[in-house]
Design a protein around this motif. Structure first.
Motif, short mmCIF file in Angstrom:
data_model
loop_
_atom_site.label_atom_id
_atom_site.label_comp_id
_atom_site.label_asym_id
_atom_site.label_seq_id
_atom_site.Cartn_x
_atom_site.Cartn_y
_atom_site.Cartn_z
N ASP A 1 0.82 -1.21 0.00
CA ASP A 1 0.00 0.00 0.00
C ASP A 1 0.86 1.26 0.00
OD1 ASP A 1 -2.29 -1.50 -0.03
OD2 ASP A 1 -2.93 -0.99 2.00
N ASP A 2 1.91 1.25 0.81
CA ASP A 2 2.76 2.44 0.93
C ASP A 2 3.51 2.72 -0.37
OD1 ASP A 2 3.58 4.50 2.85
OD2 ASP A 2 5.58 3.65 2.58
N THR A 3 4.07 1.70 -0.97
CA THR A 3 4.89 1.92 -2.16
C THR A 3 4.07 2.16 -3.43
OG1 THR A 3 5.13 -0.46 -2.55
CG2 THR A 3 6.86 0.62 -1.27
N THR A 4 2.79 1.83 -3.39
CA THR A 4 1.94 2.08 -4.55
C THR A 4 1.10 3.34 -4.39
OG1 THR A 4 0.22 0.64 -3.66
CG2 THR A 4 1.80 -0.35 -5.22
N GLY A 5 1.26 4.02 -3.26
CA GLY A 5 0.50 5.24 -3.02
C GLY A 5 -0.94 4.99 -2.60
N LEU A 6 -1.24 3.76 -2.19
CA LEU A 6 -2.61 3.41 -1.82
C LEU A 6 -2.83 3.40 -0.31
CD1 LEU A 6 -3.04 0.38 -4.26
CD2 LEU A 6 -3.88 2.72 -4.57
N ALA A 7 -1.80 3.74 0.45
CA ALA A 7 -1.87 3.61 1.90
C ALA A 7 -2.90 4.54 2.52
CB ALA A 7 -0.51 3.89 2.52
N HIS A 8 -3.65 3.99 3.44
CA HIS A 8 -4.56 4.79 4.26
C HIS A 8 -3.72 5.39 5.38
CE1 HIS A 8 -7.63 5.72 7.23
NE2 HIS A 8 -8.48 5.76 6.21
N PRO A 9 -3.92 6.65 5.71
CA PRO A 9 -3.07 7.29 6.72
C PRO A 9 -3.12 6.63 8.10
CG PRO A 9 -4.88 8.75 6.06
CD PRO A 9 -4.92 7.57 5.15
N ASP A 10 -4.19 5.91 8.39
CA ASP A 10 -4.32 5.26 9.69
C ASP A 10 -4.08 3.75 9.64
OD1 ASP A 10 -5.01 7.70 10.93
OD2 ASP A 10 -7.11 7.46 10.29
N ALA A 11 -3.54 3.26 8.55
CA ALA A 11 -3.38 1.81 8.39
C ALA A 11 -2.58 1.19 9.52
CB ALA A 11 -2.74 1.49 7.04
N LEU A 12 -1.43 1.75 9.84
CA LEU A 12 -0.60 1.17 10.90
C LEU A 12 -1.30 1.26 12.25
CD1 LEU A 12 2.01 -0.24 11.64
CD2 LEU A 12 3.12 1.99 11.78
N THR A 13 -2.01 2.33 12.49
CA THR A 13 -2.78 2.47 13.74
C THR A 13 -3.82 1.36 13.84
OG1 THR A 13 -2.43 4.85 13.74
CG2 THR A 13 -4.26 4.02 15.07
N HIS A 14 -4.51 1.09 12.74
CA HIS A 14 -5.52 0.02 12.73
C HIS A 14 -4.87 -1.34 13.00
CE1 HIS A 14 -8.64 2.75 11.54
NE2 HIS A 14 -8.09 3.01 10.37
N VAL A 15 -3.73 -1.58 12.39
CA VAL A 15 -3.03 -2.85 12.60
C VAL A 15 -2.66 -2.99 14.08
CG1 VAL A 15 -0.87 -4.10 12.14
CG2 VAL A 15 -2.18 -3.10 10.25
N ARG A 16 -2.13 -1.94 14.65
CA ARG A 16 -1.75 -1.98 16.08
C ARG A 16 -2.97 -2.28 16.95
NH1 ARG A 16 1.85 3.19 15.14
NH2 ARG A 16 3.91 2.23 14.99
N GLU A 17 -4.09 -1.66 16.64
CA GLU A 17 -5.32 -1.89 17.42
C GLU A 17 -5.76 -3.35 17.35
OE1 GLU A 17 -8.25 0.94 16.10
OE2 GLU A 17 -7.08 2.64 16.82
N VAL A 18 -5.69 -3.93 16.17
CA VAL A 18 -6.07 -5.34 16.02
C VAL A 18 -5.09 -6.25 16.75
CG1 VAL A 18 -6.32 -7.22 14.33
CG2 VAL A 18 -7.35 -4.99 13.87
N LEU A 19 -3.81 -5.96 16.65
CA LEU A 19 -2.82 -6.81 17.31
C LEU A 19 -2.96 -6.77 18.83
CD1 LEU A 19 0.35 -6.23 15.10
CD2 LEU A 19 -1.21 -8.19 15.11
N LYS A 20 -3.42 -5.67 19.37
CA LYS A 20 -3.64 -5.58 20.83
C LYS A 20 -4.74 -6.53 21.28
CE LYS A 20 -2.25 -0.78 21.39
NZ LYS A 20 -2.75 0.59 21.63
N ARG A 21 -5.62 -6.90 20.38
CA ARG A 21 -6.73 -7.80 20.71
C ARG A 21 -6.29 -9.26 20.82
NH1 ARG A 21 -10.78 -5.63 16.09
NH2 ARG A 21 -10.60 -3.42 16.61
N LEU A 22 -5.10 -9.56 20.29
CA LEU A 22 -4.62 -10.95 20.33
C LEU A 22 -4.28 -11.34 21.76
CD1 LEU A 22 -2.32 -10.98 17.19
CD2 LEU A 22 -4.62 -11.90 17.40
N PRO A 23 -4.54 -12.60 22.11
CA PRO A 23 -4.22 -13.05 23.47
C PRO A 23 -2.73 -13.05 23.75
CG PRO A 23 -5.11 -14.87 22.14
CD PRO A 23 -5.12 -13.62 21.30
#
Length: 172
Positions: free
Chosen positions: A150-172
Motif C-alpha cells: 500500500d505504501d509503495t503504490t500510493g494506496l496507503a490509508h493514513p491510519d493503516a498502521l494504527t488500525h493494525v496496532r489496534e487489532v494486534l492488541k486484541r490478540l491473546p
C-alpha cells in the motif's frame, strides 16, 4: 555535511533509481553512467557488464538486509513493531534497493529472486523466534507485506498502521 558516496555506490544508486523510476529497459549501461555522473569507462571499471551491475546491486542489498535484521533484533520497541513500522517507511536506500531487486527478479533473475527470498526468511526467523508462533509470525509478515504494498503504490490509508496496532492488541 553529507557523506561522499564512492563511485561504485553512486553507480549502484543510479542503477536502482533507473530501475525504480523508469524500469529495467531504461537502465542501460549508458543511462546508468549518465545518471551516476560518470563516464561509461568509469562504470565499466567497477562493473564490466549489466550482469555484474545486477550482482553488485544484489550483494549490496544483502548487506543492507543484514544491517536491517540486526536493527530488528535489537530494536527497543521489539521486532514486531520494528517490522511493521519499517513496512510503511518507503524512501530509504534499503527500500529503493528492495524495489529495484524486485524489478530484476520479475525478469526471472535467480540471484535477485533468491536474495529477496532469503531476506524475507531472515525477517520471518526474527519474528518467529520473538513470537514463538509460526502462524502468528507469518501473519505479521503478511500484514507487513500489505502495508508495504500500500505504501509503495500510493494506496496507503493514513491510519493503516494504527488500525493494525489496534487489532494486534486484541490478540491473546
Amino acid at each position: 555535511m553529507p557523506e561522499e558516496r564512492s563511485t561504485r555506490d553512486r553507480v549502484l544508486d543510479a542503477f536502482e533509481r533507473l530501475l525504480v523510476g523508469a524500469g529495467s529497459r531504461a537502465a542501460t549501461l549508458d543511462a546508468v553512467a549518465a545518471e551516476a555522473g560518470v563516464s561509461k569507462g568509469g562504470l565499466l571499471y567497477h562493473f564490466h557488464s549489466r550482469e555484474a551491475l545486477v550482482e553488485g546491486m544484489v550483494e549490496r542489498l544483502r548487506e543492507q538486509a543484514r544491517a536491517d535484521v540486526t536493527k530488528m533484533v535489537s530494536a527497543p520497541q521489539g521486532p514486531v513493531e520494528f517490522y511493521l513500522e519499517t513496512s510503511v517507511d518507503s524512501g530509504s536506500d534499503f527500500d529503493r534497493a528492495l524495489i529495484a531487486a524486485s524489478r530484476i527478479a520479475q525478469e526471472n533473475d535467480a540471484g535477485a529472486r533468491t536474495a529477496l527470498a532469503d531476506i524475507r526468511e531472515a525477517w520471518f526467523d526474527v519474528l518467529n523466534e520473538h513470537l514463538g508462533d509460526v502462524a502468528l509470525a507469518r501473519t505479521i509478515q503478511l500484514i507487513g507485506d500489505g502495508l508495504y504494498f500500500d505504501d509503495t503504490t500510493g494506496l496507503a490509508h493514513p491510519d493503516a498502521l494504527t488500525h493494525v496496532r489496534e487489532v494486534l492488541k486484541r490478540l491473546p
